[in-house]
Design a protein around this motif. Structure first.
Motif, PDB file in Angstrom:
ATOM      1  N   GLU A  70       0.858  -1.418  -0.159  1.00 54.73           N
ATOM      2  CA  GLU A  70       0.129   0.128  -0.070  1.00 54.73           C
ATOM      3  C   GLU A  70       0.919   1.304   0.416  1.00 54.73           C
ATOM      4  OE1 GLU A  70      -3.216   0.361  -0.149  1.00 54.73           O
ATOM      5  OE2 GLU A  70      -3.521  -2.059  -0.459  1.00 54.73           O
ATOM      6  N   LYS A  90       0.919  -2.676  -4.916  1.00 53.31           N
ATOM      7  CA  LYS A  90      -0.160  -2.870  -3.894  1.00 53.31           C
ATOM      8  C   LYS A  90      -0.531  -4.510  -3.872  1.00 53.31           C
ATOM      9  CE  LYS A  90      -3.217   0.004  -3.707  1.00 53.31           C
ATOM     10  NZ  LYS A  90      -4.681   1.015  -3.730  1.00 53.31           N
ATOM     11  N   LYS A  91      -0.601  -5.151  -5.099  1.00 57.02           N
ATOM     12  CA  LYS A  91      -1.342  -6.474  -5.063  1.00 57.02           C
ATOM     13  C   LYS A  91       0.055  -7.565  -4.723  1.00 57.02           C
ATOM     14  CE  LYS A  91      -3.395  -6.594  -8.837  1.00 57.02           C
ATOM     15  NZ  LYS A  91      -4.175  -6.664 -10.383  1.00 57.02           N
ATOM     16  N   ALA A 102      -7.298 -10.110   2.668  1.00 52.86           N
ATOM     17  CA  ALA A 102      -6.770  -8.817   2.837  1.00 52.86           C
ATOM     18  C   ALA A 102      -7.269  -8.207   4.053  1.00 52.86           C
ATOM     19  CB  ALA A 102      -7.157  -7.766   1.649  1.00 52.86           C
ATOM     20  N   TYR A 112      -6.880  -8.378  -4.634  1.00 52.51           N
ATOM     21  CA  TYR A 112      -5.720  -8.103  -4.988  1.00 52.51           C
ATOM     22  C   TYR A 112      -5.539  -9.263  -5.962  1.00 52.51           C
ATOM     23  CZ  TYR A 112      -4.872  -5.015  -0.811  1.00 52.51           C
ATOM     24  OH  TYR A 112      -4.951  -3.918   0.110  1.00 52.51           O
TER      25      TYR A 112
END
Length: 181
Positions: A70, A90-91, A102, A112
């Motif tokens: 993040e 992010k993923k 998550a 994600y």
């Protein structure tokens, strides 16, 4: 360093505050991803692959905790990196978690899942780079051959059942592409 990796991108990571250790890891992931991609024969967006691999751990300039994905996406936005690159940052945590996973980890409530082959190659390369760099299996091709055994026997690499299953699915998919060549 593979000449397809941009010196400007490496400088951007340094200027953002990435440590030399984390930068070396990111370069190694990009090189491993390139090697895998080249052997796969798949039609890929090499720019996305290289830059995604290089920037995947950008968030580690702020934290090495699970939130670094993040944080990387936020920092990537501040640096003007594309939304595709921000999505990879992010993923990449836990190899592309589900929304439920998550939430359990206290991350934002989003899916994600990795939808692009480039993303899956980056995640696979990241895990292989850890295995190789940690000396578990220093030979890259042997690390690929032993991938399932290593993820199953050393919890650190497989994390949990859901993550290990995802990584093994990527391994099977990517090795299937390589074997067809």
């Amino acid at each position: 360093m593979d000449p397809r990796i941009s010196n400007e991108d490496v400088a951007l990571l340094r200027n953002a505050g990435m440590t030399e250790e984390d930068l070396s890891h990111s370069i190694a992931v990009a090189e491993r991803a390139l090697d895998i991609a080249d052997r796969s024969g798949a039609e890929l967006d090499y720019s996305l692959l290289i830059r995604g691999a290089l920037f995947h751990d950008l968030g580690k300039v702020r934290t090495h905790a699970i939130e670094h994905g993040e944080e990387g996406a936020r920092l990537g936005a501040e640096l003007g990196l594309s939304e595709e690159l921000q999505a990879i940052m992010k993923k990449h945590i836990r190899g592309g978690m589900t929304r439920e996973e998550a939430r359990e980890l206290g991350l934002p409530d989003m899916d994600y899942t990795l939808h692009k082959l480039e993303e899956r190659i980056i995640i696979y390369a990241d895990r292989l780079t850890d295995i190789i760099g940690d000396g578990v299996e220093p030979d890259p091709l042997r690390a690929e051959e032993r991938f399932e055994e290593i993820l199953t026997s050393i919890i650190r690499y497989g994390k949990n059942d859901a993550t290990r299953t995802r990584y093994l699915r990527y391994h099977e998919e990517i090795q299937g592409l390589i074997r067809r060549e």
